[in-house]
Design an enzyme around this catalytic site. Structure first.
Site, PDB file in Angstrom:
ATOM      1  N   ASN A  70      36.854  70.146  12.215  1.00 49.75           N
ATOM      2  CA  ASN A  70      36.267  70.598  10.948  1.00 49.75           C
ATOM      3  C   ASN A  70      35.320  71.772  11.164  1.00 49.75           C
ATOM      4  O   ASN A  70      35.236  72.680  10.322  1.00 49.75           O
ATOM      5  CB  ASN A  70      35.549  69.432  10.262  1.00 49.75           C
ATOM      6  CG  ASN A  70      36.521  68.416   9.699  1.00 49.75           C
ATOM      7  OD1 ASN A  70      37.233  68.692   8.745  1.00 49.75           O
ATOM      8  ND2 ASN A  70      36.556  67.236  10.300  1.00 49.75           N
ATOM      9  N   HIS A 119      46.082  66.636  13.543  1.00 50.04           N
ATOM     10  CA  HIS A 119      45.813  65.806  14.721  1.00 50.04           C
ATOM     11  C   HIS A 119      47.120  65.323  15.366  1.00 50.04           C
ATOM     12  O   HIS A 119      47.093  64.489  16.268  1.00 50.04           O
ATOM     13  CB  HIS A 119      44.996  64.570  14.331  1.00 50.04           C
ATOM     14  CG  HIS A 119      43.596  64.873  13.878  1.00 50.04           C
ATOM     15  ND1 HIS A 119      42.793  65.814  14.476  1.00 50.04           N
ATOM     16  CD2 HIS A 119      42.840  64.315  12.881  1.00 50.04           C
ATOM     17  CE1 HIS A 119      41.611  65.833  13.867  1.00 50.04           C
ATOM     18  NE2 HIS A 119      41.620  64.934  12.908  1.00 50.04           N
ATOM     19  N   GLN A 241      24.323  73.467  13.913  1.00 51.20           N
ATOM     20  CA  GLN A 241      23.219  73.103  13.038  1.00 51.20           C
ATOM     21  C   GLN A 241      23.390  73.712  11.651  1.00 51.20           C
ATOM     22  O   GLN A 241      23.164  73.051  10.626  1.00 51.20           O
ATOM     23  CB  GLN A 241      21.890  73.564  13.649  1.00 51.20           C
ATOM     24  CG  GLN A 241      20.661  73.159  12.830  1.00 51.20           C
ATOM     25  CD  GLN A 241      20.555  71.653  12.605  1.00 51.20           C
ATOM     26  OE1 GLN A 241      20.883  70.869  13.482  1.00 51.20           O
ATOM     27  NE2 GLN A 241      20.113  71.251  11.415  1.00 51.20           N
ATOM     28  N   ALA A 242      23.840  74.970  11.595  1.00 49.47           N
ATOM     29  CA  ALA A 242      24.055  75.620  10.301  1.00 49.47           C
ATOM     30  C   ALA A 242      25.170  74.920   9.529  1.00 49.47           C
ATOM     31  O   ALA A 242      25.081  74.718   8.316  1.00 49.47           O
ATOM     32  CB  ALA A 242      24.389  77.095  10.508  1.00 49.47           C
ATOM     33  N   MET A 243      26.228  74.546  10.255  1.00 52.66           N
ATOM     34  CA  MET A 243      27.323  73.820   9.613  1.00 52.66           C
ATOM     35  C   MET A 243      26.855  72.462   9.090  1.00 52.66           C
ATOM     36  O   MET A 243      27.256  72.021   8.014  1.00 52.66           O
ATOM     37  CB  MET A 243      28.471  73.614  10.607  1.00 52.66           C
ATOM     38  CG  MET A 243      29.205  74.885  10.971  1.00 52.66           C
ATOM     39  SD  MET A 243      30.227  75.483   9.616  1.00 52.66           S
ATOM     40  CE  MET A 243      31.192  76.719  10.474  1.00 52.66           C
ATOM     41  N   ARG A 260      27.628  64.940  12.692  1.00 55.54           N
ATOM     42  CA  ARG A 260      26.560  63.979  12.945  1.00 55.54           C
ATOM     43  C   ARG A 260      25.518  64.507  13.927  1.00 55.54           C
ATOM     44  O   ARG A 260      24.317  64.502  13.656  1.00 55.54           O
ATOM     45  CB  ARG A 260      27.162  62.669  13.491  1.00 55.54           C
ATOM     46  CG  ARG A 260      26.151  61.562  13.748  1.00 55.54           C
ATOM     47  CD  ARG A 260      26.816  60.377  14.413  1.00 55.54           C
ATOM     48  NE  ARG A 260      27.304  60.700  15.743  1.00 55.54           N
ATOM     49  CZ  ARG A 260      26.578  60.559  16.854  1.00 55.54           C
ATOM     50  NH1 ARG A 260      25.343  60.110  16.801  1.00 55.54           N
ATOM     51  NH2 ARG A 260      27.094  60.871  18.022  1.00 55.54           N
ATOM     52  N   LYS A 261      25.966  64.952  15.096  1.00 57.19           N
ATOM     53  CA  LYS A 261      25.026  65.289  16.154  1.00 57.19           C
ATOM     54  C   LYS A 261      25.473  66.509  16.941  1.00 57.19           C
ATOM     55  O   LYS A 261      24.681  67.375  17.258  1.00 57.19           O
ATOM     56  CB  LYS A 261      24.855  64.088  17.087  1.00 57.19           C
ATOM     57  CG  LYS A 261      23.638  64.109  17.976  1.00 57.19           C
ATOM     58  CD  LYS A 261      23.489  62.749  18.675  1.00 57.19           C
ATOM     59  CE  LYS A 261      22.213  62.689  19.513  1.00 57.19           C
ATOM     60  NZ  LYS A 261      22.080  61.355  20.181  1.00 57.19           N
TER      61      LYS A 261
END
Length: 304
Positions: A70, A119, A241-243, A260-261
């Protein structure tokens, strides 16, 4: 963009509602020997996908779940818009095998270049992708972080069936009893095709380490010629982080879980020593000494 105006977020919310109340035992259905998530995949859709007609200028993104697809899709959307001013409106579930069988008729109306994410394993891709020589970008992430992220997706996403424990999920992952099947089967298959015409391999870890360099390589592969300034701007807008900050706007309530991280090495918070050694042995058995092992830098990212 408000949630009700975001068609992609609406489609994802519909998919989540289909997952509500579904047990782990009922989550998966098998098609040609591989398990898929029943709430978003169906035999009818797979049958329709077999006659899907790819275009030569389609941008095909292949990955195992929770490998950063993504994130990469959003980078590609930005790259296309920055260099050609073609804006793709997100109106379908991101992966071509997910959704209703009629989606492929709707996709005929999409402007080129289309971004086709999947996938699916190598031998399950629509044959027209190879026949029409569309370019295929294959994204890999080290298997330990992939497994950890996959577990958190299941257990942090509303309505998606939860595992009772990390141990339960680890066993399912190692045996290929999770959505889209075995990480290792997919990796072994792609290892045979690393040097095929129109195929490029990129890793999640390399993108995290130097996103601007990754954007430049991807642009060259797909035939775009952004300026150095455009590459830097795409990389800045496309940082994890921007996403993450825009994730809910794009993906709705599941956005925070999809982004998430984004850490490399988060697997160390879940794996026991025995589990780490088990995966080391499995990786060596399947991919030891291969070119894909070198790409993945297994000893760098998967050793405590």
């Amino acid at each position: 963009m408000a949630k009700q105006q975001n068609k992609l977020a609406d489609e994802i919310e519909k998919a989540l509602k289909k997952s509500k109340g579904v047990s782990l035992d009922d989550l998966l259905f098998f098609y040609q020997g591989i398990p898929y998530p029943a709430p978003v995949c169906s035999a009818e859709t797979f049958q329709a996908l077999e006659i899907f007609e790819a275009r030569r200028d389609d941008m095909v993104v292949v990955s195992y779940p929770k490998s950063g697809a993504n994130w990469l899709i959003q980078l590609l959307n930005d790259l296309v818009f920055t260099t050609s001013q073609t804006k793709h409106e997100n109106v379908e579930l991101p992966f071509i095998e997910c959704g209703d069988p009629e989606k492929y008729q709707r996709m005929k109306q999409f402007p080129s270049p289309r971004i086709l994410a999947t996938h699916l394993h190598y031998d399950k891709l629509p044959k027209s992708i190879f026949k029409n020589k569309a370019k295929i970008l294959v994204l890999f992430r080290n298997p330990k972080d992939t497994a950890a992220s996959f577990f958190h997706f299941h257990n942090n996403t509303p309505d998606v069936p939860h595992y009772n424990s990390w141990d339960q999920f680890f066993s399912a992952f190692m045996n290929g009893k999770v959505s889209w099947g075995s990480y290792f089967d997919q990796a072994v298959a792609w290892n045979r095709h690393l040097e095929d015409e129109n195929v490029m391999i990129i890793t999640y870890e390399d993108l995290k380490e130097n996103l601007a360099s990754g954007v430049k390589q991807i642009a060259e592969f797909f035939g775009f010629s952004p300026t150095a300034e455009q590459i830097q701007s795409i990389a800045e807008r496309g940082s994890f982080q921007a996403m993450r900050e825009r994730s809910q706007e794009i993906y709705g309530s599941v956005g925070a879980t999809l982004f998430r991280k984004g850490a490399v090495g988060d697997w160390k918070n879940l794996f026991t020593e025995a589990q780490s050694q088990e995966m080391d042995a499995k990786f060596k058995e399947c991919l030891g000494g291969t070119k894909l092992e070198a790409h993945l830098k297994y000893d760098v990212y998967c050793k405590a």
